[in-house]
Design a protein around this motif. Structure first.
Motif, mmCIF file in Angstrom:
data_model
loop_
_atom_site.group_PDB
_atom_site.id
_atom_site.type_symbol
_atom_site.label_atom_id
_atom_site.label_comp_id
_atom_site.label_asym_id
_atom_site.label_seq_id
_atom_site.Cartn_x
_atom_site.Cartn_y
_atom_site.Cartn_z
ATOM 1 N N LEU A 1 -52.476 29.552 4.900
ATOM 2 C CA LEU A 1 -53.417 29.436 4.124
ATOM 3 C C LEU A 1 -53.903 30.689 3.390
ATOM 4 N N ASP A 2 -54.534 30.507 2.557
ATOM 5 C CA ASP A 2 -55.216 32.036 2.276
ATOM 6 C C ASP A 2 -56.912 31.896 2.555
ATOM 7 N N LEU A 3 -57.082 33.084 3.074
ATOM 8 C CA LEU A 3 -58.413 33.248 3.579
ATOM 9 C C LEU A 3 -59.299 34.273 3.230
ATOM 10 N N ALA A 4 -60.595 33.985 2.811
ATOM 11 C CA ALA A 4 -61.436 34.889 2.679
ATOM 12 C C ALA A 4 -62.333 35.205 3.818
ATOM 13 N N VAL A 5 -62.278 36.583 4.414
ATOM 14 C CA VAL A 5 -62.909 36.561 5.551
ATOM 15 C C VAL A 5 -63.719 38.015 5.539
ATOM 16 N N THR A 6 -64.718 37.978 6.635
ATOM 17 C CA THR A 6 -65.490 39.225 6.712
ATOM 18 C C THR A 6 -65.287 39.721 8.114
ATOM 19 N N LEU A 7 -65.115 41.020 8.425
ATOM 20 C CA LEU A 7 -64.932 41.595 9.847
ATOM 21 C C LEU A 7 -65.973 42.166 10.246
ATOM 22 N N ASP A 8 -66.252 41.698 11.501
ATOM 23 C CA ASP A 8 -67.393 42.416 12.100
ATOM 24 C C ASP A 8 -67.071 42.780 13.839
ATOM 25 N N ILE A 9 -67.963 43.522 14.293
ATOM 26 C CA ILE A 9 -67.721 43.691 15.727
ATOM 27 C C ILE A 9 -68.748 43.018 16.555
ATOM 28 N N ASN A 10 -68.113 42.226 17.475
ATOM 29 C CA ASN A 10 -68.665 41.397 18.352
ATOM 30 C C ASN A 10 -69.164 42.071 19.900
ATOM 31 N N LEU A 11 -70.323 42.174 20.115
ATOM 32 C CA LEU A 11 -70.443 43.033 21.537
ATOM 33 C C LEU A 11 -70.982 41.918 22.591
ATOM 34 N N TYR A 12 -70.019 41.647 23.448
ATOM 35 C CA TYR A 12 -70.503 40.661 24.294
ATOM 36 C C TYR A 12 -69.848 41.094 25.766
ATOM 37 N N ASN A 13 -70.970 41.197 26.737
ATOM 38 C CA ASN A 13 -70.605 41.399 28.189
ATOM 39 C C ASN A 13 -69.975 43.137 28.120
ATOM 40 N N ASN A 14 -70.839 43.714 27.393
ATOM 41 C CA ASN A 14 -70.345 45.467 27.168
ATOM 42 C C ASN A 14 -68.943 45.512 26.868
ATOM 43 N N GLU B 1 -66.560 45.372 23.069
ATOM 44 C CA GLU B 1 -66.564 45.170 21.707
ATOM 45 C C GLU B 1 -65.061 44.457 21.442
ATOM 46 N N ASN B 2 -65.385 43.586 20.653
ATOM 47 C CA ASN B 2 -64.366 43.045 20.198
ATOM 48 C C ASN B 2 -64.273 42.508 18.614
ATOM 49 N N LEU B 3 -63.300 42.514 18.027
ATOM 50 C CA LEU B 3 -63.267 42.307 16.356
ATOM 51 C C LEU B 3 -63.494 40.759 16.152
ATOM 52 N N SER B 4 -64.456 40.464 15.388
ATOM 53 C CA SER B 4 -64.872 39.286 15.100
ATOM 54 C C SER B 4 -64.574 38.949 13.486
ATOM 55 N N VAL B 5 -63.712 38.168 13.312
ATOM 56 C CA VAL B 5 -63.157 37.575 11.928
ATOM 57 C C VAL B 5 -63.982 36.323 11.477
ATOM 58 N N ILE B 6 -64.643 36.573 10.573
ATOM 59 C CA ILE B 6 -65.588 35.409 9.989
ATOM 60 C C ILE B 6 -64.954 34.707 8.717
ATOM 61 N N VAL B 7 -64.371 33.537 8.921
ATOM 62 C CA VAL B 7 -63.696 32.992 7.716
ATOM 63 C C VAL B 7 -64.944 32.363 6.830
#
Length: 168
Positions: A21-34, A36-42
């Motif tokens: 697949l070809d994806l158009a995404v935005t990247l964000d930082i997700n803070l959960y339970n202290n 930080e995780n990378l969040s990829v929003i398709v």
């Protein structure tokens, strides 16, 4: 990579393991339970390698034909499927017990040179001849197989006859 698509069941999701697949995404930082995780929003996804320009021009040609606009013989020829192209589509739909996703997804799954316009002509002709029934929604469509008592002459399809008349 894991991804979620809300409000979509697995049966409704058109992509399978192994699809490229070809994806158009935005990247964000997700803070959960202290943590930080990378969040990829398709934002958008489509099958890789599909020529969007060809799909769009073939779709426009099919729509012009459906509106009754005058086509050149060369344009009609681009829409007129051969027997083998009918067979590819029929075998795929029959082997899968019908079909339910988008036209673009079916086009990709067929893995053939059948273009968008020809695919639509094939499906319309098969529907007209009682081989299948098509149910169209806003984003998806469904094909259901029909019981057929014998061979069907594809040349008796009105849509095929009209294209042949234009082609000359």
């Amino acid at each position: 990579m894991y991804a979620l698509r809300f409000s979509t069941t697995l049966a409704e999701f058109p992509y399978k393991t192994g699809d490229v697949l070809d994806l158009a995404v935005t990247l964000d930082i997700n803070l959960y339970n202290n943590s930080e995780n990378l969040s990829v929003i398709v934002r958008a996804m489509r099958f890789s390698g599909m020529d969007e320009d060809d799909i769009i021009s073939s779709k426009e040609l099919f729509e012009r034909f459906c509106r009754g606009d005058r086509l050149t013989p060369a344009e009609a020829d681009k829409l007129l499927p051969g027997r083998e192209e009918f067979a590819v589509v029929y075998r795929y739909v029959k082997a899968n017990g019908g079909y339910k996703h988008s036209f673009d997804t079916l086009l990709y799954r067929l893995r053939s040179d059948v273009g968008y316009g020809k695919l639509r002509v094939i499906l319309e002709a098969m529907n007209e001849l009682g081989l299948i029934r098509i149910f169209e929604g806003m984003y998806d469509f469904e094909i259901k197989m029909c019981e057929v008592g014998g061979k069907v002459d594809l040349n008796t399809s009105v849509i095929i006859q009209k294209l042949r008349e234009v082609r000359g």
